[in-house]
Design a protein around this motif. Sequence first.
Motif, PDB file in Angstrom:
ATOM      1  N   ASP A 208       1.041  -1.277  -0.035  1.00 30.26           N
ATOM      2  CA  ASP A 208      -0.087  -0.035   0.016  1.00 30.26           C
ATOM      3  C   ASP A 208       0.765   1.298   0.231  1.00 30.26           C
ATOM      4  OD1 ASP A 208       0.878   0.427   2.586  1.00 30.26           O
ATOM      5  OD2 ASP A 208      -1.035  -0.050   3.457  1.00 30.26           O
ATOM      6  N   ARG A 209       0.297   2.408   0.301  1.00 30.65           N
ATOM      7  CA  ARG A 209       0.990   3.718   0.218  1.00 30.65           C
ATOM      8  C   ARG A 209       2.001   3.974   1.239  1.00 30.65           C
ATOM      9  NH1 ARG A 209      -1.221   8.470  -1.996  1.00 30.65           N
ATOM     10  NH2 ARG A 209      -3.456   7.324  -1.917  1.00 30.65           N
ATOM     11  N   ASP A 210       1.805   3.040   2.273  1.00 29.78           N
ATOM     12  CA  ASP A 210       2.882   3.026   3.406  1.00 29.78           C
ATOM     13  C   ASP A 210       3.712   1.818   3.422  1.00 29.78           C
ATOM     14  OD1 ASP A 210       2.022   5.599   4.336  1.00 29.78           O
ATOM     15  OD2 ASP A 210       0.400   4.433   5.353  1.00 29.78           O
ATOM     16  N   MET A 211       3.763   1.062   2.166  1.00 28.79           N
ATOM     17  CA  MET A 211       4.597  -0.141   2.149  1.00 28.79           C
ATOM     18  C   MET A 211       4.405  -1.142   3.045  1.00 28.79           C
ATOM     19  SD  MET A 211       6.568   0.547  -0.612  1.00 28.79           S
ATOM     20  CE  MET A 211       8.044  -0.704  -0.667  1.00 28.79           C
ATOM     21  N   ASN A 212       2.840  -1.321   3.470  1.00 31.12           N
ATOM     22  CA  ASN A 212       2.486  -2.280   4.447  1.00 31.12           C
ATOM     23  C   ASN A 212       2.022  -3.486   3.145  1.00 31.12           C
ATOM     24  OD1 ASN A 212       2.396  -0.993   6.882  1.00 31.12           O
ATOM     25  ND2 ASN A 212       0.832   0.301   6.163  1.00 31.12           N
TER      26      ASN A 212
END
Length: 403
Positions: A208-212
């Motif tokens: 995702d956007r936060d690299m999760n």
Amino acid sequence: MIAGVVLVILVCVAIVGVVASILVIIKIGTWYKKWRSTLRRTNVLKVEFQKFAASDFLIYDLAAIRKATDNFSDENKLGRGGFGQVFKGTLPDGQEIAVKRLSTGSTQGATEFRTEVELLVRLRHNNLVQLLGCCISKDERILCYEYQHNGSLDKILFGTDNIKCKDFEWSRRFRIIKGICRGLLYLHEESPLKIVHRDLKASNILLDRDMNPKIADFGLARLFDRDQTHTVTAHFAGTFGYIAPEYSIRGTFSAKSDTFSFGILLLEIVLGRKNSSFPGSEYMSGLINHVWKNWSEGNVVELKDPTLDQECIEEVKKCIHISLLCLQENPSNRPNMETVANMLNSTSIASLPPLPSPRFIWGADVPAFVDDENVVANLSREYSVVGVESAVDSFLSSFKRRP
């Protein structure tokens, strides 16, 4: 004489006309039967999936999906898989979605479509991709997911167009490893259903956007009873290089098969290389051979991705140690994902269980194979598997169509 010739011609024309008419009628009948069958299946699916419809699962209109994806334009195409193509879409309220469109006429994809909907509507976890809804219209079968801004792990880890991501430091990789582990633990032990994914690999991990990390693509997943330890199938599925030995040879799979796939994925994240880039990995894992050889010789620094800083070496060692525990030939010897999670959170490698002898690590002392005959010969000699020749033949032929 002329009259006789004319009569013959007329008879021939009449016969041709009758035959052509019959063929047209048969064609129309076949088309109508197929149309009725498709309509019936569509209506059945609509009724089935309507029960899932709620605020967190929507039944989308095909016209709305076409508008969101600019009629499935190439500019919005995100990728292609065994199921079909994936497109980026934007809904009227500005929400971005990922649209997975089933290949028309794909029987296998239709089965995967049903499986994915029936499973994902019941699963909610931060490390699983969220299914927002679906669209069923005539020949169209479409799944709509939350859009993941950083795409799939394989593109960032291995690079696109030979350009590797330069900002993929160890702390970020380690967080992704832990997230994937948590997602699998949820599937195996904590979700309302006990699920074995069966196709865990870098391309099925979205960021995702936060690299999760978000585990995706549940088309091959299988539902287990809580007290069920394993099952057997005659229909192989999955991807070369990630498949556990008991599954590839005997068709037996369990949650420990996912543990094996996690072990391969863990090594790929540490090394920054695809398992298919190692010699012999088409049939057996050259990656495991490479890692075990360097590990046993104390060359851990040679194993880690050269783009990583030296400061991460202790955690790299810990991850390689855990991966080798996950890659043991006997599934009962592999740790479950709860144990893996605890080991990942441990403070030092000294607290981990000792590694087994190399002969218990699948592929660790097996030479690279170059053809099918060598595969069968080596498996028969090293592992004494009953009926291995027919099993491997079936396995190899079953996977010719998969990437």
